[in-house]
Design an enzyme around this catalytic site. Structure first.
Site, PDB file in Angstrom:
ATOM      1  N   HIS A 141       0.840  -1.005   0.061  1.00 27.83           N
ATOM      2  CA  HIS A 141      -0.030  -0.179  -0.204  1.00 27.83           C
ATOM      3  C   HIS A 141       0.899   1.284   0.092  1.00 27.83           C
ATOM      4  CE1 HIS A 141      -3.672  -2.136   1.626  1.00 27.83           C
ATOM      5  NE2 HIS A 141      -3.744  -2.104   0.271  1.00 27.83           N
ATOM      6  N   GLU A 144       1.901   3.572   3.074  1.00 20.53           N
ATOM      7  CA  GLU A 144       2.345   3.165   4.130  1.00 20.53           C
ATOM      8  C   GLU A 144       3.860   3.182   4.187  1.00 20.53           C
ATOM      9  OE1 GLU A 144       0.240  -0.692   4.308  1.00 20.53           O
ATOM     10  OE2 GLU A 144      -1.725   0.334   4.294  1.00 20.53           O
ATOM     11  N   ARG A 199      -2.950   4.983  -2.113  1.00 16.56           N
ATOM     12  CA  ARG A 199      -3.126   3.735  -1.699  1.00 16.56           C
ATOM     13  C   ARG A 199      -2.793   2.492  -2.546  1.00 16.56           C
ATOM     14  NH1 ARG A 199      -5.701   0.094   2.589  1.00 16.56           N
ATOM     15  NH2 ARG A 199      -6.947  -1.216   1.580  1.00 16.56           N
ATOM     16  N   HIS A 277       2.218  -4.196   6.605  1.00 15.44           N
ATOM     17  CA  HIS A 277       1.335  -2.818   6.394  1.00 15.44           C
ATOM     18  C   HIS A 277       1.563  -1.785   7.656  1.00 15.44           C
ATOM     19  CE1 HIS A 277      -1.284  -4.359   3.132  1.00 15.44           C
ATOM     20  NE2 HIS A 277      -0.585  -5.504   3.532  1.00 15.44           N
ATOM     21  N   GLU A 362       0.191  -5.442  10.840  1.00 15.07           N
ATOM     22  CA  GLU A 362      -0.208  -3.789  10.907  1.00 15.07           C
ATOM     23  C   GLU A 362       0.570  -3.026  11.785  1.00 15.07           C
ATOM     24  OE1 GLU A 362      -1.920  -2.059   8.821  1.00 15.07           O
ATOM     25  OE2 GLU A 362      -3.500  -3.485   7.920  1.00 15.07           O
TER      26      GLU A 362
END
Ligand SMILES: [Zn+2]
Length: 393
Positions: A141, A144, A199, A277, A362
């Site tokens: 993404h 990020e 993104r 991510h 994440e």
């Protein structure tokens, strides 16, 4: 602009115009949803981040800065890896829509460490050396940034500490590690140069003026295209693409992981697949597309608990963990569902998972910086992710 997706019973983050806050607050209050302003002025975060950003024209590489795709690839290919050719190599598994290399750093010790030098794919295929293979990807993404920046510091540390740190040497000698640091280079460069909040990929969509596909809704899993979990609208940030694997970035990873990694019985040389991510501080495992437990739920849960404990031990950061669908929200066509359960027909195996251990991390933080972490976060984030990775091995 949703920074984390809404799901029932959980808070979500959304970027709005400051001038809209009171109207949004009133509207949501009428639906019994409370609103808290987490970041009053995102521009201050962007300005802080920019201070830690290396110039795209600079040739220097300092750990703990936000580098361009080209700087990262050039650094590993021409500066770092040539010092460690006994354990490391770089190669491209293919190119993005706009022609940027998807460059992988391979690190493995012992004999037969590589036959693969940097050549344009698809000609390049490293030889298998019999060791468990690990796939790690970041920045799929585009916005990020912290993931690629901290991954490059981690990879650099593995190379530099191999000679002096016995535990890293043991890890490298016993494994075959693959790092794709910038998995979505077109999107990342667009985020750097044009739209910080971008993104998706940068591929055109037929019949639409909207550009790009969500590369983490594009994987060739049986649930690809499912709604909710992705969008049929090319203008959406979670658009699933025109077909599974439509994005060359996704398709090339799928091809490399399956072609390089598959054994005769259909199982994989790859024993661990990690997609890194930001943000939310979570360690997630399949399923993304389904609320019910995956067959290896107990093993996934135990490994995740160990990884999260290791992460907490570094800088005290608390990560939550669990199956992706129930821990954050339903996603269809995501990378870890694919890695765990690919759509392609395979010979039946006693243990039918393809890559049994497939996790989405994440990383930092929980919303104070969101996608716009100052560069001072890069090194601590890399230390945490490395601890989590090692606990998972
Ligand atoms: Zn993401």
């Amino acid at each position: 602009d949703y920074w984390t997706s809404p799901s029932l019973g959980s808070p979500f983050d959304v970027r709005v115009l400051a001038s809209s806050v009171s109207e949004i607050r009133a509207r949501l209050a009428s639906h019994f949803v409370s609103v808290e302003v987490v970041v009053p002025d995102i521009q201050t975060l962007v300005d802080n981040e920019a201070a830690g950003r290396s110039s795209s024209r600079s040739n220097r590489w300092l750990p703990g800065e936000y580098h361009s795709t080209d700087q990262i690839n050039t650094y590993f290919r021409d500066t770092a890896v040539p010092n460690y050719t006994h354990i490391a190599s770089t190669f491209s598994i293919g190119t993005s829509t706009e022609g940027r290399d998807l460059q992988v750093v391979r690190i493995t010790g012992g004999p037969k460490n590589t036959t693969c030098s940097y050549t344009p794919a698809p000609a390049c295929k490293p030889s298998y050396n019999g060791k468990p293979a690990i796939w790690f990807q970041s920045t799929i993404h585009a916005r990020e940034w912290l993931t690629g920046a901290s991954a490059e510091v981690m990879v650099d540390k593995i190379l530099k500490d191999y000679a002096t740190d016995a535990s890293i040497r043991q890890m490298v000698d016993s494994l075959d590690l693959y790092f794709l640091i910038i998995a979505n280079p077109d999107g990342y460069e667009y985020s750097r140069e044009t739209d910080r909040w971008w993104r998706k990929t940068r591929s055109p969509n037929a019949g639409s003026s909207c550009v790009g596909t969500d590369p983490n809704r594009n994987w060739a899993h049986r649930a690809w295209g499912g709604v909710p979990g992705s969008s049929t609208n090319p203008c959406s940030d979670v658009y699933h693409g025109s077909r599974a694997g439509s994005e060359p970035e996704v398709e090339r990873i799928q091809q490399f992981v399956t072609q390089f990694g598959t054994e005769a019985d259909g199982s994989s040389h790859f024993k661990l697949f990690i997609d890194y991510h930001t943000y939310s501080q979570m360690w997630l495992y399949p399923w993304g597309y389904l609320y019910s437990a995956a067959p290896h739920d107990d093993e996934h849960d135990a490994l995740s608990a160990a990884a999260v404990a290791a992460i907490r031990g570094v800088h005290g950061k608390q990560y939550t963990y669990g199956p992706a669908a129930s821990t954050i929200y339903v996603t269809t066509g995501d990378s870890t569902d694919w890695a765990y359960d690919p759509i392609e027909a395979r010979p039946p195996t006693p243990d039918w998972a393809y890559i049994k251990h497939a996790y989405t991390i994440e990383g930092r933080d929980t919303g104070g910086y969101g996608f716009v972490a100052p560069a001072s976060e890069i090194v601590p984030a890399s230390e945490e992710i490395f601890a989590g990775l090692r606990a998972a091995l």
